[in-house]
Write an enzyme that holds these catalytic residues in place. Sequence first.
Site, short mmCIF file in Angstrom:
data_model
loop_
_atom_site.label_atom_id
_atom_site.label_comp_id
_atom_site.label_asym_id
_atom_site.label_seq_id
_atom_site.Cartn_x
_atom_site.Cartn_y
_atom_site.Cartn_z
N GLY A 1 0.80 -1.22 0.00
CA GLY A 1 0.00 0.00 0.00
C GLY A 1 0.82 1.26 0.00
O GLY A 1 0.31 2.33 0.27
N ILE B 1 -1.72 6.02 -4.38
CA ILE B 1 -1.80 6.61 -3.05
C ILE B 1 -1.73 5.45 -2.06
O ILE B 1 -2.34 4.40 -2.26
CB ILE B 1 -3.10 7.42 -2.86
CG1 ILE B 1 -3.15 8.02 -1.45
CG2 ILE B 1 -4.34 6.61 -3.17
CD1 ILE B 1 -4.33 8.97 -1.22
N SER B 2 -0.94 5.64 -1.02
CA SER B 2 -0.71 4.56 -0.06
C SER B 2 -1.98 4.19 0.68
O SER B 2 -2.94 4.96 0.76
CB SER B 2 0.36 4.98 0.96
OG SER B 2 1.59 5.23 0.33
N ALA B 3 -1.98 2.99 1.25
CA ALA B 3 -3.08 2.54 2.09
C ALA B 3 -3.15 3.39 3.37
O ALA B 3 -2.12 3.87 3.86
CB ALA B 3 -2.91 1.07 2.45
#
Length: 290
Positions: free
Chosen positions: A11, A124-126
């Site tokens: 993520g 977009i990261s988790a």
Amino acid sequence: MMNLSTVIAYGCRYRTPPIKQLLNYTTFLNHHHHLHLLPFNNPKLPNFNLLHTGNCLFFGMERFWSRSGISKNKQMVEHLQRYGVISSMKVAEVLETIDRALFVPDGTSAYVDSPMPIGYNVTISAPHMHATCLQLLEENLQPGMHALDVGSGTGYLTACFAIMVGPQGRVVGVEHIPELVASSIKNIEKSAAAPLLKEGSLSLHAGDGRQGWPECAPYDAIHVGAAAPEIPQPLIDQLKPGGRMVIPVGNTFQDLQVVDKNLDGSISIRSETSVRYVPLTSRDAQLRGY
């Protein structure tokens, strides 16, 4: 066979996390920060039922979250608290203030704990990774402090930094894809961080993040959203004594490293967890797919 002795936190701007395809789901043991992997459906794979991995922050909760029907930003934050990802009330307040839905592509499930593509070979990261980085940097994101976000993407974490340091602080986001810079500014203009952008305490720029942003240095906090083969010296140079940088380091195998610059200028480094990020590279290499 894939070596799972080190479980990878997914993520983090990585396009296709391979380990995600292997797991049915995971349960995070929040008191011990251990990961417990439940059995695989595939009988040919080994049974990892008893595998634990130190303080690895790997989550595969998106199926659980989808079934739970999370549709509000506050619910997302409450789930991160429930699973032990967020222990800081300040971090929880900031994540409630900055609505993640404003920073993900239209039509996506904004509050599922999973990375999402944003174009240009990045994601977009988790949410759990954003929360983790905010907690690691919290003491260096106090009101009035300076922060640098390298690989600022959609502007989500940059906006969170700005809320934390406030109008007396200074936050700079650097992203080498100009189109992402332009869209991140529009995202922030719709968020609670909009006044800080208008007043100038928050700014986003197109540039090579490996060189940092010397105009506003030194920084109390530096976050890097892509993996460097080694820590770039300009970022170390731009870190204030007493400051902290969080950066993924490595190629095939990567660690989220916490870099502290001591008051005498010396550097202390520790590894927080194993991760998988896109490489910190040039704009052209990223657009080519590395």
